[in-house]
Design a protein around this motif. Structure first.
Motif, PDB file in Angstrom:
ATOM      1  N   LEU A  51      45.904  -4.578  61.819  1.00 13.88           N
ATOM      2  CA  LEU A  51      45.571  -5.441  62.954  1.00 13.88           C
ATOM      3  C   LEU A  51      44.526  -6.472  62.562  1.00 13.88           C
ATOM      4  N   LEU A  52      43.455  -6.032  61.924  1.00 17.02           N
ATOM      5  CA  LEU A  52      42.402  -6.965  61.527  1.00 17.02           C
ATOM      6  C   LEU A  52      42.944  -8.042  60.595  1.00 17.02           C
ATOM      7  N   LEU A  53      43.668  -7.635  59.576  1.00 23.23           N
ATOM      8  CA  LEU A  53      44.139  -8.599  58.584  1.00 23.23           C
ATOM      9  C   LEU A  53      45.151  -9.570  59.167  1.00 23.23           C
ATOM     10  N   SER A  54      45.875  -9.137  60.199  1.00 22.75           N
ATOM     11  CA  SER A  54      46.824 -10.057  60.826  1.00 22.75           C
ATOM     12  C   SER A  54      46.116 -11.203  61.536  1.00 22.75           C
ATOM     13  N   HIS A  55      44.846 -10.992  61.874  1.00 22.50           N
ATOM     14  CA  HIS A  55      44.065 -12.026  62.547  1.00 22.50           C
ATOM     15  C   HIS A  55      43.178 -12.820  61.583  1.00 22.50           C
ATOM     16  N   ALA A  56      43.154 -12.435  60.322  1.00 24.04           N
ATOM     17  CA  ALA A  56      42.294 -13.125  59.349  1.00 24.04           C
ATOM     18  C   ALA A  56      43.014 -14.355  58.818  1.00 24.04           C
ATOM     19  N   LYS A  57      42.493 -15.517  59.123  1.00 20.66           N
ATOM     20  CA  LYS A  57      43.073 -16.780  58.682  1.00 20.66           C
ATOM     21  C   LYS A  57      42.112 -17.475  57.716  1.00 20.66           C
ATOM     22  N   ALA A  58      42.637 -17.907  56.598  1.00 21.63           N
ATOM     23  CA  ALA A  58      41.787 -18.549  55.594  1.00 21.63           C
ATOM     24  C   ALA A  58      41.232 -19.866  56.128  1.00 21.63           C
ATOM     25  N   VAL A  59      39.971 -20.125  55.827  1.00 22.33           N
ATOM     26  CA  VAL A  59      39.379 -21.413  56.188  1.00 22.33           C
ATOM     27  C   VAL A  59      40.178 -22.520  55.486  1.00 22.33           C
ATOM     28  N   GLY A  60      40.385 -23.616  56.175  1.00 25.09           N
ATOM     29  CA  GLY A  60      41.232 -24.660  55.610  1.00 25.09           C
ATOM     30  C   GLY A  60      40.506 -25.625  54.697  1.00 25.09           C
ATOM     31  N   GLU A  61      39.211 -25.815  54.942  1.00 25.48           N
ATOM     32  CA  GLU A  61      38.474 -26.830  54.193  1.00 25.48           C
ATOM     33  C   GLU A  61      38.204 -26.382  52.758  1.00 25.48           C
ATOM     34  N   THR A  62      38.211 -27.324  51.852  1.00 28.15           N
ATOM     35  CA  THR A  62      37.949 -27.037  50.436  1.00 28.15           C
ATOM     36  C   THR A  62      36.863 -27.963  49.901  1.00 28.15           C
ATOM     37  N   GLU A  63      36.369 -27.615  48.741  1.00 25.25           N
ATOM     38  CA  GLU A  63      35.429 -28.476  48.026  1.00 25.25           C
ATOM     39  C   GLU A  63      35.631 -28.263  46.536  1.00 25.25           C
ATOM     40  N   THR A  64      35.215 -29.236  45.755  1.00 25.54           N
ATOM     41  CA  THR A  64      35.324 -29.140  44.304  1.00 25.54           C
ATOM     42  C   THR A  64      33.945 -28.848  43.728  1.00 25.54           C
TER      43      THR A  64
ATOM     44  N   LEU B 112      32.505  -1.932  54.704  1.00 25.50           N
ATOM     45  CA  LEU B 112      33.269  -1.898  53.463  1.00 25.50           C
ATOM     46  C   LEU B 112      34.759  -1.710  53.708  1.00 25.50           C
ATOM     47  N   LEU B 113      35.101  -0.888  54.687  1.00 22.89           N
ATOM     48  CA  LEU B 113      36.512  -0.573  54.920  1.00 22.89           C
ATOM     49  C   LEU B 113      37.244  -1.652  55.712  1.00 22.89           C
ATOM     50  N   PHE B 114      36.537  -2.343  56.614  1.00 25.22           N
ATOM     51  CA  PHE B 114      37.214  -3.262  57.522  1.00 25.22           C
ATOM     52  C   PHE B 114      36.694  -4.696  57.433  1.00 25.22           C
ATOM     53  N   ALA B 115      35.382  -4.878  57.553  1.00 27.43           N
ATOM     54  CA  ALA B 115      34.848  -6.242  57.544  1.00 27.43           C
ATOM     55  C   ALA B 115      35.063  -6.914  56.187  1.00 27.43           C
ATOM     56  N   ARG B 116      34.858  -6.175  55.115  1.00 32.09           N
ATOM     57  CA  ARG B 116      35.021  -6.773  53.783  1.00 32.09           C
ATOM     58  C   ARG B 116      36.434  -7.311  53.564  1.00 32.09           C
ATOM     59  N   PRO B 117      37.502  -6.522  53.789  1.00 30.45           N
ATOM     60  CA  PRO B 117      38.847  -7.088  53.621  1.00 30.45           C
ATOM     61  C   PRO B 117      39.108  -8.280  54.543  1.00 30.45           C
ATOM     62  N   PHE B 118      38.623  -8.193  55.799  1.00 29.65           N
ATOM     63  CA  PHE B 118      38.812  -9.299  56.738  1.00 29.65           C
ATOM     64  C   PHE B 118      38.143 -10.564  56.207  1.00 29.65           C
ATOM     65  N   ILE B 119      36.918 -10.427  55.726  1.00 32.17           N
ATOM     66  CA  ILE B 119      36.176 -11.581  55.221  1.00 32.17           C
ATOM     67  C   ILE B 119      36.841 -12.151  53.972  1.00 32.17           C
ATOM     68  N   LEU B 120      37.254 -11.291  53.059  1.00 31.05           N
ATOM     69  CA  LEU B 120      37.896 -11.779  51.840  1.00 31.05           C
ATOM     70  C   LEU B 120      39.149 -12.578  52.156  1.00 31.05           C
ATOM     71  N   LYS B 121      39.988 -12.055  53.050  1.00 32.37           N
ATOM     72  CA  LYS B 121      41.198 -12.804  53.412  1.00 32.37           C
ATOM     73  C   LYS B 121      40.838 -14.104  54.113  1.00 32.37           C
ATOM     74  N   SER B 122      39.809 -14.084  54.967  1.00 29.73           N
ATOM     75  CA  SER B 122      39.380 -15.301  55.650  1.00 29.73           C
ATOM     76  C   SER B 122      38.835 -16.330  54.674  1.00 29.73           C
ATOM     77  N   GLN B 123      38.339 -15.875  53.534  1.00 28.36           N
ATOM     78  CA  GLN B 123      37.857 -16.789  52.497  1.00 28.36           C
ATOM     79  C   GLN B 123      38.990 -17.367  51.662  1.00 28.36           C
TER      80      GLN B 123
END
Length: 415
Positions: free
Chosen positions: A22-35, A315-326
């Motif tokens: 459920l959490l990962l289905s809502h995790a969307k990667a930020v669109g903006e990029t930088e070099t 570690l179990l939930f927020a970390r995977p959500f944040i990584l996918k959102s990144q």
């Protein structure tokens, strides 16, 4: 049995796998990029794949210190050849003259007409010549051009969280800058009138706000940009105001405490008023009261107030959500557990899956074994400094000493 089909003990707790999905289905990667430069890329997430514009190595080179030869000139042990040139790394050799050898060093280009390198340990200098005591086959001790990487080859994929090895590989193919996703901005605060920041004297009924600093450190390790709102008063209005402010400033709102069902736990009703609460209780220990929802479109994760529960659920939930959102590839956000034998008995089958603080060590025979911390209390923060990971103890099962147990090392979870 309750109306939802669960018994009174589990109280419709969501299984871990279902909660994480459920959490990962809502995790969307930020669109903006930088070099960024290679020096600034460590820990960032690659937003554009890296394709090599060169062969690596760019030319045939010697894998050893020795002598470059044409194998046709070394028909037998004891062959003596004149040394016609010396080739250190970085030199540009001339073609090897027939019937000669070239002194060559590791990494140096192999001269044209040579097709093997004889290691120096089986060679003997004799004035201006060398005596070769081993017959070698063509290709011996030569690293071929393009053996590691070829022109046009994708060497780093989009969604890779960059570490030293990735940055080194980019540098090896001549890439000096990388396009990465921007940092995820996370707003956080703690709930509890009993909390006070470290460095101040404790008053009656007060405790130090360790959760704020634990969560900050966990988020910083993931490369997040932090917006800290500090300690929020334990009232419904103050909680609503803090959530609204946090959601307006960040990509993700995180809190510690206030997600249970007490009269002073205001986060759950506040989130429901301002947005939606999609998940509340999970069938794990520690960390049952984990809240997930949205506040005016911004994702919200509310962790428990007990420090160990906060740590484990992060570690179990927020970390995977944040990584996918990144922008990290979803297949890479959850680590694979290790297996080792239990140095303990687990005689009582529990209704919830336990993530026990544990140490992975070697026994007297050099085999990996897992030991558990003496207390299961989720308030004993020093158990996390004693442990080097979490042992996964399945629900509805007992374990006997010597059986295999899954183990999540902190070395994988805290980076």
């Amino acid at each position: 049995m309750s109306d939802c089909g669960c018994d009174a003990v589990t109280d419709c707790l969501k299984p871990l796998e279902e909660a994480l999905t459920l959490l990962l289905s809502h995790a969307k990667a930020v669109g903006e990029t930088e070099t960024v430069s290679l020096a600034e890329a460590n820990g960032r997430v690659l937003a554009e794949s890296v394709v090599s514009q060169i062969n690596m190595p760019p030319w045939d080179n010697s894998a050893m210190d020795g002598y470059a030869v044409n194998t046709a000139d070394v028909p037998a042990v004891g062959t003596k050849l004149v040394v016609s040139q010396r080739i250190p790394a970085g030199a540009a050799p001339i073609p090897l003259a027939a019937g000669t050898a070239a002194r060559i060093f590791t990494g140096a280009p192999v001269p044209p007409n040579a097709n093997a390198v004889v290691i120096q340990e089986v060679c003997e200098q004799a004035g201006e010549s060398v005596i070769i005591s081993e017959v070698v086959a063509p290709g011996a001790n030569i690293r071929l051009a393009g053996e590691d990487t070829q022109i046009g080859q994708e060497v780093l994929q989009t969604g890779t969280r960059l570490g030293a090895q990735h940055i080194g590989l980019a540098a090896s193919v001549g890439v000096g800058e990388l396009k990465v996703y921007r940092r995820l901005k996370v707003a956080l605060f703690s709930s509890g009138d009993e909390l006070i920041n470290p460095g101040q004297p404790l008053g009656p009924g007060q405790i130090y706000n360790s959760n704020e600093y634990t969560m900050q450190a966990l988020l910083q390790a993931l490369g997040c940009e932090l917006v800290s709102l500090g300690i929020v008063e334990d009232t419904f209005d103050a909680t609503c105001a803090a959530l609204t402010s946090a959601a307006a400033q960040a990509d993700l709102v995180m809190t510690s405490g206030g997600v249970s069902v007490g009269e002073e736990d205001h986060l759950k009703p506040a989130v429901e008023k301002l947005g939606s609460l999609d998940m509340w209780k999970i069938a794990i220990r520690p960390g049952k009261p984990l809240a997930f929802g949205h506040i005016q479109g911004t994702p919200f994760i509310g962790t428990p107030g007990n420090p160990v529960s906060l740590f484990v659920t992060f570690l179990l939930f927020a970390r995977p959500f944040i990584l996918k959102s990144q922008g990290v590839n979803e297949a890479m956000v959850v680590p694979t557990p290790l297996l080792a034998k239990a140095d303990f008995d687990w005689p009582k089958a529990e209704k919830r899956r336990e993530f026990a603080r544990a140490q992975l060590n070697l026994d007297d025979q050099g085999q990996a074994q897992i030991s558990l911390f003496s207390s299961r209390s989720s308030g004993v923060l020093n158990s996390l400094t004693w442990a080097n990971g979490l042992a996964i103890l399945p629900e509805q099962q007992t374990l006997a000493r010597g059986e295999m147990v899954q183990f999540l090392p902190f070395s994988e979870l805290l980076k």
